[in-house]
Design a protein around this motif. Structure first.
Motif, PDB file in Angstrom:
ATOM      1  N   LEU A   2       0.914  -1.152  -0.025  1.00 64.72           N
ATOM      2  CA  LEU A   2      -0.183  -0.128  -0.072  1.00 64.72           C
ATOM      3  C   LEU A   2       1.144   1.164  -0.286  1.00 64.72           C
ATOM      4  O   LEU A   2       1.540   1.253   0.887  1.00 64.72           O
ATOM      5  CB  LEU A   2      -1.372   0.145   1.668  1.00 64.72           C
ATOM      6  CG  LEU A   2      -2.057   0.940   1.535  1.00 64.72           C
ATOM      7  CD1 LEU A   2      -2.642   1.523   0.560  1.00 64.72           C
ATOM      8  CD2 LEU A   2      -2.588   1.311   2.861  1.00 64.72           C
ATOM      9  N   THR A   3       0.407   1.865  -0.900  1.00 63.00           N
ATOM     10  CA  THR A   3       1.767   2.980  -0.911  1.00 63.00           C
ATOM     11  C   THR A   3       1.026   4.995  -1.319  1.00 63.00           C
ATOM     12  O   THR A   3      -0.481   4.408  -1.838  1.00 63.00           O
ATOM     13  CB  THR A   3       2.727   3.301  -1.800  1.00 63.00           C
ATOM     14  OG1 THR A   3       3.360   4.209  -1.779  1.00 63.00           O
ATOM     15  CG2 THR A   3       2.371   2.094  -3.736  1.00 63.00           C
ATOM     16  N   SER A   4       1.520   5.653  -1.919  1.00 59.24           N
ATOM     17  CA  SER A   4       1.057   6.964  -2.373  1.00 59.24           C
ATOM     18  C   SER A   4       1.292   7.569  -3.425  1.00 59.24           C
ATOM     19  O   SER A   4       3.495   7.218  -2.998  1.00 59.24           O
ATOM     20  CB  SER A   4       0.647   7.474  -1.062  1.00 59.24           C
ATOM     21  OG  SER A   4      -0.256   7.151  -0.398  1.00 59.24           O
ATOM     22  N   MET A   5       1.259   7.971  -3.795  1.00 58.20           N
ATOM     23  CA  MET A   5       2.019   9.269  -5.068  1.00 58.20           C
ATOM     24  C   MET A   5       1.323  11.141  -5.033  1.00 58.20           C
ATOM     25  O   MET A   5       0.283  10.838  -4.681  1.00 58.20           O
ATOM     26  CB  MET A   5       2.587   8.885  -5.808  1.00 58.20           C
ATOM     27  CG  MET A   5       1.043   8.477  -7.011  1.00 58.20           C
ATOM     28  SD  MET A   5       1.293   7.020  -8.688  1.00 58.20           S
ATOM     29  CE  MET A   5       0.044   6.647  -8.543  1.00 58.20           C
ATOM     30  N   THR A   6       2.047  11.343  -5.292  1.00 56.34           N
ATOM     31  CA  THR A   6       1.598  12.996  -4.344  1.00 56.34           C
ATOM     32  C   THR A   6       1.624  13.371  -6.094  1.00 56.34           C
ATOM     33  O   THR A   6       2.977  13.801  -6.024  1.00 56.34           O
ATOM     34  CB  THR A   6       1.856  13.816  -3.648  1.00 56.34           C
ATOM     35  OG1 THR A   6       1.857  12.751  -2.464  1.00 56.34           O
ATOM     36  CG2 THR A   6       0.695  15.446  -3.528  1.00 56.34           C
ATOM     37  N   ILE A   7       0.944  14.728  -6.827  1.00 52.07           N
ATOM     38  CA  ILE A   7       0.784  15.368  -7.710  1.00 52.07           C
ATOM     39  C   ILE A   7       0.994  16.615  -7.905  1.00 52.07           C
ATOM     40  O   ILE A   7      -0.807  16.863  -7.491  1.00 52.07           O
ATOM     41  CB  ILE A   7       0.328  14.954  -9.905  1.00 52.07           C
ATOM     42  CG1 ILE A   7      -1.116  14.126  -9.604  1.00 52.07           C
ATOM     43  CG2 ILE A   7       1.177  13.142  -9.618  1.00 52.07           C
ATOM     44  CD1 ILE A   7      -1.784  13.915 -10.685  1.00 52.07           C
ATOM     45  N   GLY A   8       0.313  17.428  -9.177  1.00 48.55           N
ATOM     46  CA  GLY A   8      -0.048  18.535  -9.279  1.00 48.55           C
ATOM     47  C   GLY A   8      -0.309  18.932 -10.861  1.00 48.55           C
ATOM     48  O   GLY A   8       0.048  18.456 -11.321  1.00 48.55           O
ATOM     49  N   THR A   9      -1.470  19.087 -10.536  1.00 48.03           N
ATOM     50  CA  THR A   9      -2.476  20.161 -11.783  1.00 48.03           C
ATOM     51  C   THR A   9      -2.014  21.287 -12.454  1.00 48.03           C
ATOM     52  O   THR A   9      -1.403  21.996 -11.558  1.00 48.03           O
ATOM     53  CB  THR A   9      -3.460  19.392 -12.050  1.00 48.03           C
ATOM     54  OG1 THR A   9      -3.944  19.985 -11.079  1.00 48.03           O
ATOM     55  CG2 THR A   9      -3.908  18.211 -10.993  1.00 48.03           C
ATOM     56  N   ILE A  10      -2.326  21.639 -13.288  1.00 45.27           N
ATOM     57  CA  ILE A  10      -2.047  22.957 -14.704  1.00 45.27           C
ATOM     58  C   ILE A  10      -2.670  23.383 -13.841  1.00 45.27           C
ATOM     59  O   ILE A  10      -3.759  24.822 -13.488  1.00 45.27           O
ATOM     60  CB  ILE A  10      -1.253  22.878 -15.986  1.00 45.27           C
ATOM     61  CG1 ILE A  10       0.001  22.677 -15.316  1.00 45.27           C
ATOM     62  CG2 ILE A  10      -1.224  24.113 -16.176  1.00 45.27           C
ATOM     63  CD1 ILE A  10       1.131  22.563 -14.781  1.00 45.27           C
TER      64      ILE A  10
END
Length: 337
Positions: free
Chosen positions: A154-162
């Protein structure tokens, strides 16, 4: 004369080879009023119209939150949630409209010779405006773990949108250098499903036990490793966002028998599985013994603290001689209660 003709032929052939190797692949250049997202939509519409004339057209599967993509019956990926956070990293220069935390699970179904590892580098992200998105450094997440057969992470990733987006496209690549995605997800922001973290304890051949002195022979020399004890602890770190079901302190000893170079074994060399098949994670806690670079003829005793997602009475420690290796070299079964 023949030599002259032969020489001219060699020069002509060489110039053709050089031109073909170093020449441009551009076939047309012109001014246009639309860029990639609009053009792609137009091409997609044209493709849809053409597809109406083709019977039994098979569309690729698009996965949603909670749906599992199984790759070659070898491993599975499930995205279990996409939520927006207001947190921002004051040290980041990235200008983003939204920051999204994407939680996912991957499970090794049948790869006995490979501890799979799937990180944000295996994904590409597109927001609702058709913009490629990038990872964004915020928050504490559960990191990806090398995962042996029969276990899940179980893991996560974080992104930013334009652009502000209600939906995003997430494309997964088994090989990050591929041009065609292995699986594609269409995810609605704000959608979360409860993960199923309960399952069977993996079973492996030739597992060792706590107290066993394990001799490991390598091309560079020999050394030993022993898990001395495992202790359930109740203390929690108030500054950590991780929410472990249980926390353990594991004591171990290693000795350098014949390595000319120093031996150093830390928690990064272990991949730990809980009773229900979930990969455990490092947890910030108090230890009194730390790993040290250990010379030939000496030993070192150290401790590590790990957290688990579920409660249980056993742990499986998978040790690897090379932390960059895709396979575990030793597996140790620990009774914790």
């Amino acid at each position: 004369m023949k030599k002259t003709k032969f020489l001219l032929i060699i020069i002509l052939v060489s110039s053709l080879i050089i031109t073909s190797c170093g020449g441009s692949e551009v076939t047309s250049v012109k001014k246009t009023e639309t860029d990639a997202p609009e053009r792609a939509q137009s091409l997609a519409n044209d493709s849809d119209n053409a597809a109406e004339e083709v019977e039994h057209q098979i569309e690729p599967k698009l996965y949603r939150v909670g749906e599992t993509a199984i790759v070659d019956d070898a491993y599975a990926i499930t995205i279990i949630g996409v939520v927006e956070t207001e947190e921002r990293n004051q040290f980041s220069d990235k200008q983003v409209e939204q920051v999204l935390i994407i939680d996912y699970i991957y499970e090794n179904l049948s790869l006995a010779d490979e501890d799979i590892y799937i990180s944000d580098m295996n994904f590409k992200f597109v927001d609702e405006g058709g913009n490629m998105c990038d990872s964004y450094p915020v928050g504490e997440i559960y990191p990806p773990e090398h995962t042996p057969m029969g276990a899940r992470t179980l893991t996560s990733m974080t992104i930013g949108t334009i652009n502000h987006s209600n939906e995003i496209r997430v494309l997964y690549y088994n090989n990050m250098f591929d041009s065609k995605p292995t699986a594609e997800f269409i995810l609605t922001v704000g959608t979360v499903v409860e993960p199923d973290l309960f399952g069977q304890t993996p079973v492996y051949e030739n597992m060792y036990s706590a107290g066993d002195i394990i001799e490991i022979k390598t091309e560079s020399g020999d050394y030993t490793l022993c898990i001395d004890s495992v202790k359930l602890i109740t203390e929690r770190n108030q500054f950590s966002d991780k929410t472990p079901a249980e926390v353990y302190k594991i004591a171990y000893t290693y000795s350098n028998i014949s390595h000319e170079e120093d031996i150093y074994i830390s928690e990064m060399d272990f991949r730990i599985i809980d009773k229900n098949g979930n990969m455990a994670f490092s947890y910030p806690g108090n230890t009194s013994k730390y790993p040290q670079a250990t010379i030939k003829g000496a030993r070192c005793s150290a401790e590590m603290i790990i957290g688990t997602h579920t409660e249980g009475d056993v742990l499986i420690l998978c040790y690897t001689d090379n932390l960059f290796s895709n396979t575990s070299d030793v597996k140790i079964l620990l009774n914790t209660k």
